[in-house]
Design an enzyme around this catalytic site. Structure first.
Site, PDB file in Angstrom:
ATOM      1  CE1 TYR A 116      -3.499   2.608   1.027  1.00  0.00           C
ATOM      2  CE2 TYR A 116      -1.976   3.473   2.420  1.00  0.00           C
ATOM      3  CZ  TYR A 116      -3.011   3.614   1.583  1.00  0.00           C
ATOM      4  OH  TYR A 116      -3.615   4.978   1.840  1.00  0.00           O
ATOM      5  CD  GLU A 169      -6.088   4.613  -1.029  1.00  0.00           C
ATOM      6  OE1 GLU A 169      -5.794   4.859   0.249  1.00  0.00           O
ATOM      7  OE2 GLU A 169      -7.028   4.275  -1.799  1.00  0.00           O
TER       8      GLU A 169
END
Length: 403
Positions: A125, A213
């Site tokens: 992530y 993101e």
């Protein structure tokens, strides 16, 4: 301004950020053609079909009408066609959309990058956003990428790393290497990750993003680092520098009342309460919303008419609030500094007359420039509008209205 995954990936490619390739499709026929191109270009019979909406959690979300997840893998052409039929036109409900869900108007048919190779595949992530408390950009990253990143942040926050980047200095090479090291990478994967992070940060700055993101950031079996998914939010205030990006806005994904409010330069956010409020200034708006809650009501919206409000903008805001069937009362709380209270009062009167019979209570508190003239206009209008001087008086009137 939020972008779809397929739009964000196209922008990342301009900054040489490796992405999972794919084709955006609005019809089943386009999905068929996209699958054939992917099979020809990458040599795999597998393809990933993803619903394109402005919300996260698509992989776990389901289509109301068919029960299918928002992200599915097709093993062949027949699979891809079947998935496309079930996704397009359906309503996808995720943890971020709420029970109402969002209609899927586009899908992304993408390559399968989970291929076999000499080393282990891994999901990470990584996101970049502004840390307002420090006045610096922060890169947040974790070895635990995938669909459960929220659980990771809640249950094991020690697995979330942060790297702050000073705006004037930019991302330094040692910082990119530190990120790759903390992710446990080595060899070619380490080098690929440092390049990926550096190029991604360049995209964040170059596109004037407020949030970027990548989840998952994927290490393929051949040690390449690839953006499998991308959520990108562009700073609305910077669109003046990116005329070409403004056309990427998808108003069908936004609340219609918020879109209409934008036409009048009103700052409007729809909420789930029962008391509509119209205020000038964000600070006063927050205080007004707190007062509504303390009075036993719930704010139905955030509406800031700004410092240049006039009768026309006030009337527009009035109409937008009244479109919400849950609104049981409207509180107008204006402090006249730049904006004149009598202009606001005239806007309320005009809106009331133009809209005809309004059955819900309207409470008006006007203080500041020309407040006395404004109160006189309201009191002599003959309309069923309740006026207040003190905030406590307005609170009492709200309490009676929602009782």
């Amino acid at each position: 301004m939020n972008l779809h995954e397929y739009q964000a990936k196209e922008l990342l490619k301009k900054y040489n950020v490796p992405v999972q390739e794919g084709f955006a499709c609005s019809t089943v026929h386009e999905a068929e053609e996209a699958y054939r191109q992917i099979k020809t270009q990458f040599g795999s019979s597998f393809a990933v079909v993803k619903a394109q909406i402005h919300a996260g959690g698509r992989g776990k979300g389901t289509i109301k009408e068919t029960g299918i997840n928002g992200v599915k893998v097709g093993k062949n052409l027949e699979d891809v066609v079947d998935i496309a039929k079930k996704l397009l036109g359906g309503t996808l409900v995720t943890i971020q959309t709420g029970p109402a869900g969002k209609v899927v108007n586009k899908i992304l048919v993408a390559q399968d990058i989970y291929y076999d190779g000499p080393s282990e595949r891994k999901e990470f992530y990584l996101s970049i956003l502004l840390d307002r408390s420090k006045g610096e950009n922060v890169i947040m990253y974790s070895t635990e990428g995938g669909m459960n990143i929220e659980d990771v942040a809640h249950d094991t926050p020690e697995k979330i790393f942060k790297e702050w980047v000073h705006p004037s200095g930019g991302l330094q090479p040692f910082q990119a290497r530190k990120i790759a090291f903390n992710l446990g990478l080595s060899g070619e994967a380490f080098k690929s990750c440092t390049r990926f992070v550096t190029q991604l940060y360049s995209a964040f700055i170059g596109l004037d993003c407020s949030m970027l993101e990548i989840n998952p950031m994927f290490k393929a079996a051949d040690d390449k680092i690839v953006a499998v998914d991308c959520k990108m939010n562009l700073d609305d205030n910077a669109l003046m520098r990116h005329a070409d990006l403004a056309s990427l806005r998808d108003v069908s994904e936004e609340d219609p009342t918020e879109v209409e409010a934008g036409k009048y330069n009103l700052n409007f956010v729809k909420l789930d309460g029962n008391v509509g409020c119209m205020v000038n200034g964000a600070g006063l708006a927050m205080a007004t919303m707190d007062m509504i809650k303390l009075s036993g009501g719930e704010p139905a919206n955030f509406l800031d008419v700004g410092g240049t409000a006039n009768a026309q903008t006030v009337e527009a805001g009035f109409k937008i609030i009244l479109k919400d069937p849950n609104v049981k009362a409207i509180l107008i709380n204006i402090f006249g500094g730049i904006v004149r209270c009598d202009r606001v009062a005239q806007g309320v009167i005009d809106a009331y007359k133009n809209l005809g019979n309004i059955k819900i209570p309207i409470i008006v508190r006007l203080q500041g420039t020309n407040a006395e003239e404004a109160k006189k206009l309201i009191d002599e209008s003959g309309l069923k509008v309740q006026s207040a001087i003190l905030l406590s008086e307005a609170a009492d009137l709200v309490k009676k209205a929602v009782a």
